[in-house]
Design a protein around this motif. Structure first.
Motif, PDB file in Angstrom:
ATOM      1  N   THR A 171       0.854  -1.187   0.000  1.00 21.13           N
ATOM      2  CA  THR A 171       0.000   0.000   0.000  1.00 21.13           C
ATOM      3  C   THR A 171       0.887   1.233   0.000  1.00 21.13           C
ATOM      4  O   THR A 171       1.784   1.355   0.838  1.00 21.13           O
ATOM      5  N   PHE A 173       1.088   5.242   0.449  1.00 18.97           N
ATOM      6  CA  PHE A 173       0.397   6.385   1.025  1.00 18.97           C
ATOM      7  C   PHE A 173       1.013   7.677   0.491  1.00 18.97           C
ATOM      8  O   PHE A 173       2.236   7.836   0.473  1.00 18.97           O
ATOM      9  N   VAL A 212      -3.216   5.042  -1.820  1.00 18.76           N
ATOM     10  CA  VAL A 212      -4.060   5.841  -0.933  1.00 18.76           C
ATOM     11  C   VAL A 212      -3.548   7.279  -0.976  1.00 18.76           C
ATOM     12  O   VAL A 212      -2.504   7.605  -0.392  1.00 18.76           O
ATOM     13  N   CYS A 215      -3.625  11.281   2.086  1.00 15.86           N
ATOM     14  CA  CYS A 215      -3.478  10.682   3.416  1.00 15.86           C
ATOM     15  C   CYS A 215      -2.090  10.976   3.959  1.00 15.86           C
ATOM     16  O   CYS A 215      -1.083  10.513   3.398  1.00 15.86           O
ATOM     17  N   THR A 223      -8.825  11.841   6.880  1.00 20.56           N
ATOM     18  CA  THR A 223      -8.350  10.816   5.942  1.00 20.56           C
ATOM     19  C   THR A 223      -6.926  10.368   6.238  1.00 20.56           C
ATOM     20  O   THR A 223      -6.352   9.591   5.473  1.00 20.56           O
TER      21      THR A 223
END
Length: 487
Positions: A171, A173, A212, A215, A223
């Motif tokens: 993931t 960010f 994402v 963020c 968020t």
């Protein structure tokens, strides 16, 4: 085997830039398309040299002679395989890298070096146009381990792609509203169109990478994600936030209206180009613009100001003007000190070398000009030449002096990673920080550097993470964290 006489048949060449009056009317890439046969001719200039120093000039370790010869013989798919074996994003580096490989080219000892950067971009673009350059390569098996990458610049994206292909759940960010880091918001559209970035991100999503955006890790917004939660939810973390603290100009008048940092100025224009902002808050239209800083960011501001219809643009460089060819202080195979003329510099304006700012002048709180002195840059300072003080008018000044390190509040402070005397994040031989399971790649650990170094660090950090999670790794590890450019 290369054509050993190719450099005798063909002179160095490259694509022509679009006519200046046309390209100043839009934000499109400045270069005209380059035809296939001309690219093959340029690749043919690559000699069958005994030791290809271009390998050492490139921190990625690109296998340059091999893909040059494959292009020469028209084997474009094979060339793409060789190129992608060492470089995740050749269409980025082909447009944005200053090509240290060319400075180390053996042919460059006595002739113009091979147009390596051109061939690299053409291989990548040809592969994409033919439909095989962006084929997703998802992992066949999942490891069940999770990795967080904080930051979506070239280092973070390279690490994310490598780890996803190794079977980890990754993931990424990003605190900005869209993925891409400075490649999206810091690089002007006339240097790299955003669809070049977007199509690679689509490939990574198809390979299983989760993005994402909007963020902040360590932020307190709705968020955002807490650092504690990041550490509990993921088995490993890579910090790839870049070096984002700007180097400031400390002279009288810095706080006058009309004096701006370069990066926010570039970001707002890029947001307008991508359609997420209606209009820029700071425009050069009709203004006498002075850019303090002679590097790439300054040149990006230069071309941006011209496209915003500035009355005049002047770029200041603290270094004396270098010679048009390799300076004797940077012998082959080091990266040559020489006068570099970007596309923006051809479009108008003026460059002034060997000067230092002494103060900014203003009236009624607004900037009116800049006081300068000529002299010589030395390590750690500047020696002014007596009697050379002068003044230039300006009603907009952009500070483009580079960056001094990653931001500490939030993520870094809460993680408690060790910071070096240079302001960078300390890491070991496997790119791990002082906090177990937390790694760092790119400018946050190296300091301000080039896109090609960032990608190489991302690949090596991914190998470090993979070994940490799995006990060993088969991922390529091209770069020691202490490695430096040839010098």
């Amino acid at each position: 085997m290369a054509d050993p006489s190719g450099f005798l048949k063909h002179t160095r060449g490259g694509p022509v830039r679009r006519p200046i009056p046309l390209r100043l009317r839009d934000w499109g890439e400045v270069y005209e398309p380059y035809d296939e046969q001309s690219t093959r001719n340029q690749a043919a200039r690559c000699m069958d040299c005994g030791i290809p120093f271009c390998h050492q000039g490139c921190p990625l370790g690109n296998i340059i002679p091999e893909w040059n010869d494959l292009v020469r013989t028209g084997k474009w798919a094979e060339a793409s395989d060789r190129l992608h074996a060492t470089n995740n994003f050749p269409e980025f580096t082909g447009r944005l890298c200053p090509a240290p490989c060319e400075g180390a080219c053996v042919l460059g000892i006595a002739d113009d070096p091979v147009s390596i950067k051109l061939v690299e971009q053409e291989i990548a673009d040809h592969a994409i146009a033919e439909g095989y350059g962006l084929e997703p390569r998802p992992a066949e098996l999942s490891t069940g381990r999770t990795v967080a990458v904080v930051g979506s610049g070239p280092a973070g994206l390279a690490a994310a792609q490598q780890l996803a292909r190794a079977g980890h759940a990754v993931t990424v960010f990003e605190r900005d509203r869209r993925i891409g880091g400075l490649m999206r918001y810091g690089i002007p559209e006339f240097k790299m169109a955003r669809d070049v970035l977007d199509r690679r991100l689509a490939q990574m999503e198809a390979e299983g990478v989760t993005f994402v955006a909007g963020c902040t890790v360590g932020g307190d917004g709705a968020t955002d994600i807490a650092v504690e939660k990041l550490q509990s939810d993921f088995d490993a973390t890579i910090i790839a936030t870049g070096s984002t603290i700007p180097r400031e100009l400390t002279v009288d008048g810095r706080d006058l209206d009309g004096v701006h940092l370069a990066m926010p100025y570039l970001i707002q224009q890029n947001e307008v180009c991508e359609g997420t902002r209606d209009a820029v808050a700071v425009s050069a239209e009709g203004k006498k613009v002075v850019i303090i800083g002679g590097g790439d960011t300054g040149a990006d501001c230069y071309g941006t100001a011209l496209r915003q219809n500035a009355e005049s643009v002047t770029q200041l460089d603290i270094h004396v003007m270098p010679p048009p060819t390799r300076d004797l202080s940077t012998p082959w195979p080091t990266y040559p000190l020489m006068l570099r003329i970007s596309a923006a510099h051809e479009e108008g304006g003026e460059r002034v070398f060997g000067v230092n700012s002494t103060s900014i002048e203003g009236k009624d709180g607004k900037v009116t000009g800049l006081n300068l002195v000529e002299g010589k840059r030395i390590p750690g300072g500047f020696i002014p030449t007596e009697g050379t003080e002068f003044h230039i008018d300006a009603d907009m000044i952009l500070i483009a002096l580079g960056f001094v390190g990653p931001e500490r509040p939030g993520l870094l402070d809460e993680l408690g990673v060790e910071i070096s005397a240079r302001g960078t994040i300390v890491r070991d031989a496997n790119y791990m920080t002082s906090v177990p399971g937390v790694f760092v790649a790119g400018d946050a650990g190296r300091g301000q550097s080039l896109i090609v170094w960032a990608i190489a660090e991302g690949r090596s950090a991914a190998a470090g993470v993979d070994a940490y999670l799995a006990g060993n790794t088969f991922l390529p590890d091209p770069l020691e964290p202490t490695a430096v450019a040839l010098r």
